[in-house]
Scaffold this active site. Structure first.
Site, PDB file in Angstrom:
ATOM      1  N   TYR A  33       0.827  -1.204   0.000  1.00  0.00           N
ATOM      2  CA  TYR A  33       0.000   0.000   0.000  1.00  0.00           C
ATOM      3  C   TYR A  33       0.860   1.252   0.000  1.00  0.00           C
ATOM      4  O   TYR A  33       2.077   1.187   0.219  1.00  0.00           O
ATOM      5  CB  TYR A  33      -0.959   0.005   1.195  1.00  0.00           C
ATOM      6  N   LYS A 148       6.495  -1.992   1.827  1.00  0.00           N
ATOM      7  CA  LYS A 148       5.327  -1.394   2.481  1.00  0.00           C
ATOM      8  C   LYS A 148       4.136  -2.344   2.365  1.00  0.00           C
ATOM      9  O   LYS A 148       3.196  -2.145   1.592  1.00  0.00           O
ATOM     10  CB  LYS A 148       5.014  -0.009   1.881  1.00  0.00           C
ATOM     11  N   GLU A 181      11.936   2.452  14.093  1.00  0.00           N
ATOM     12  CA  GLU A 181      11.042   3.510  13.604  1.00  0.00           C
ATOM     13  C   GLU A 181       9.740   3.424  14.383  1.00  0.00           C
ATOM     14  O   GLU A 181       9.535   2.507  15.182  1.00  0.00           O
ATOM     15  CB  GLU A 181      10.784   3.330  12.103  1.00  0.00           C
ATOM     16  N   LEU A 206      11.115   1.239   7.014  1.00  0.00           N
ATOM     17  CA  LEU A 206      10.527   1.695   5.756  1.00  0.00           C
ATOM     18  C   LEU A 206      11.241   2.983   5.344  1.00  0.00           C
ATOM     19  O   LEU A 206      11.443   3.872   6.179  1.00  0.00           O
ATOM     20  CB  LEU A 206       9.036   1.970   5.947  1.00  0.00           C
TER      21      LEU A 206
HETATM   22  N1  PDD Z   1       2.867   4.998   7.267  1.00  0.00           N
HETATM   23  N2  PDD Z   1       7.491   3.799   8.837  1.00  0.00           N
HETATM   24  C1  PDD Z   1       6.378   3.051   8.763  1.00  0.00           C
HETATM   25  C2  PDD Z   1       6.373   1.700   9.393  1.00  0.00           C
HETATM   26  C3  PDD Z   1       5.232   3.552   8.097  1.00  0.00           C
HETATM   27  O1  PDD Z   1       4.129   2.788   8.020  1.00  0.00           O
HETATM   28  C4  PDD Z   1       5.272   4.849   7.532  1.00  0.00           C
HETATM   29  C5  PDD Z   1       4.092   5.429   6.795  1.00  0.00           C
HETATM   30  C6  PDD Z   1       6.454   5.601   7.647  1.00  0.00           C
HETATM   31  C7  PDD Z   1       6.594   6.970   7.040  1.00  0.00           C
HETATM   32  O2  PDD Z   1       6.633   6.902   5.641  1.00  0.00           O
HETATM   33  P1  PDD Z   1       6.107   8.100   4.738  1.00  0.00           P
HETATM   34  O3  PDD Z   1       6.876   9.299   5.115  1.00  0.00           O
HETATM   35  O4  PDD Z   1       6.385   7.642   3.362  1.00  0.00           O
HETATM   36  O5  PDD Z   1       4.628   8.269   5.026  1.00  0.00           O
HETATM   37  C8  PDD Z   1       7.552   5.033   8.285  1.00  0.00           C
HETATM   38  C9  PDD Z   1       1.621   5.424   6.622  1.00  0.00           C
HETATM   39  C10 PDD Z   1       1.412   6.896   6.719  1.00  0.00           C
HETATM   40  C11 PDD Z   1       0.483   4.596   7.184  1.00  0.00           C
HETATM   41  O6  PDD Z   1       0.714   3.416   7.398  1.00  0.00           O
HETATM   42  O7  PDD Z   1      -0.618   5.120   7.373  1.00  0.00           O
END
Ligand code: PDD
Length: 285
Positions: A33, A148, A181, A206
């Site tokens: 996703y 992801k 993270e 991620l």
């Molecule tokens: N999550 N780390 C994890 C485990 C994440 O699921 C996300 C993003 C990030 C940050 O990535 P980005 O800057 O590309 O949004 C880091 C999304 C927002 C979610 O699961 O809703």
């Protein structure tokens, strides 16, 4: 305006949007996703998110549901049909619908679902002004966190624990006591010496798109960062802590577990970086 979802080629009322019970996303979490920020009706870092989506698909040997150009058109149409000015668009690709069997099904088209929702910028600004608290939890995920994947059960458990303890986010900690993270965010600290530190990308985290854009903007501004892992001790001892994600942007953290960070208010560096990121977003619109 009623919400519209995109499900495998059709725009349908959100409340009626559904997929088959044998979708492999439902049965095996066999899917990936993306969450893309929408500001002023425009997507932020669209290309970065699509690059990462293609990479996730490739790592899992899953066929893209369509070519990139038509996918972008569908994304725009979902934003338009939902009248989103500020919010997010959610995209999910799974390995499609097939009788339940672990190996990849043959000749099965992947499934594509998209939804969009509004987010209040005023509420986000207020949260950032106050700062948030985080807790630390053991990282119990698999070793391919760079993908992801919709397989998010450890993340869900971590976020629920944060919620139960009145916190906004849970920072996950590996077996060596190093922060990986957040459950849906990347973690950063500013050390007592003023060094801005975040973990380098690898299979352990991620590769956040917000993280990457912030790093690029900091480089443009000649602000140095240290790409290295940091421990829970360093986190608790940090001058400032903040997190990044597509839904949180750059968000100051003012408490970790029971430890107040700095003076309990968003730090100067975190606030500056948030405004640098906001300027970047404004430039994308
Ligand atoms: N999550 N780390 C994890 C485990 C994440 O699921 C996300 C993003 C990030 C940050 O990535 P980005 O800057 O590309 O949004 C880091 C999304 C927002 C979610 O699961 O809703």
């Amino acid at each position: 305006m009623s919400r519209i979802a995109y499900v495998n080629g059709q725009y349908v009322p959100h409340r009626d949007a559904s997929v088959h019970i044998e979708d492999r996303g439902y049965q095996f979490a066999d899917g990936v996703y993306e969450v893309v920020t929408v500001t002023g009706g425009r997507m932020i870092d669209e290309e970065g998110h699509l690059d990462r989506l293609w990479r996730s698909l490739n790592e899992l040997r899953m066929a893209p549901p369509m070519k990139r150009a038509p996918l972008k058109m569908v994304m725009r149409e979902v934003i338009r049909q939902n009248g989103i000015r500020d919010g997010i668009i959610y995209l999910q690709v799974t390995r499609g619908v097939a009788p339940r069997d672990h190996p990849f099904p043959k000749n099965t088209p992947s499934s594509l679902v998209m939804t969009a929702k509004r987010l209040s910028m005023a509420k986000a600004a207020k949260t950032a002004e106050q700062g948030v608290s985080v807790i630390t939890v053991p990282d119990i995920r698999w070793t391919r966190r760079d993908i992801k994947s919709v397989s998010l059960l450890p993340n869900v458990l971590a976020k629920q624990e944060a919620k139960d303890r009145g916190a906004y986010e849970a920072f996950q900690v590996d077996d060596d006591g190093m922060v990986t993270e957040g459950s849906s965010t990347n973690a950063w600290i500013v050390t007592k010496e003023g060094r801005i530190v975040t973990r380098p990308t690898s299979n352990s985290i991620l590769a956040g798109i917000t993280r990457a854009s912030l790093i690029r903007e900091l480089e443009k501004n000649d602000i140095e960062i240290e790409l290295r892992s940091f421990s829970v001790e360093e986190l608790l001892d940090a001058k400032e802590v903040f997190l990044t994600s597509s839904t949180s942007y750059v968000l100051p953290v003012v408490k970790v577990d029971d430890q107040v960070i700095g003076n309990g208010h968003p730090g100067i560096v975190s606030q500056k970086l948030r405004s640098i990121y906001e300027n970047f977003m404004a430039g994308e619109v």
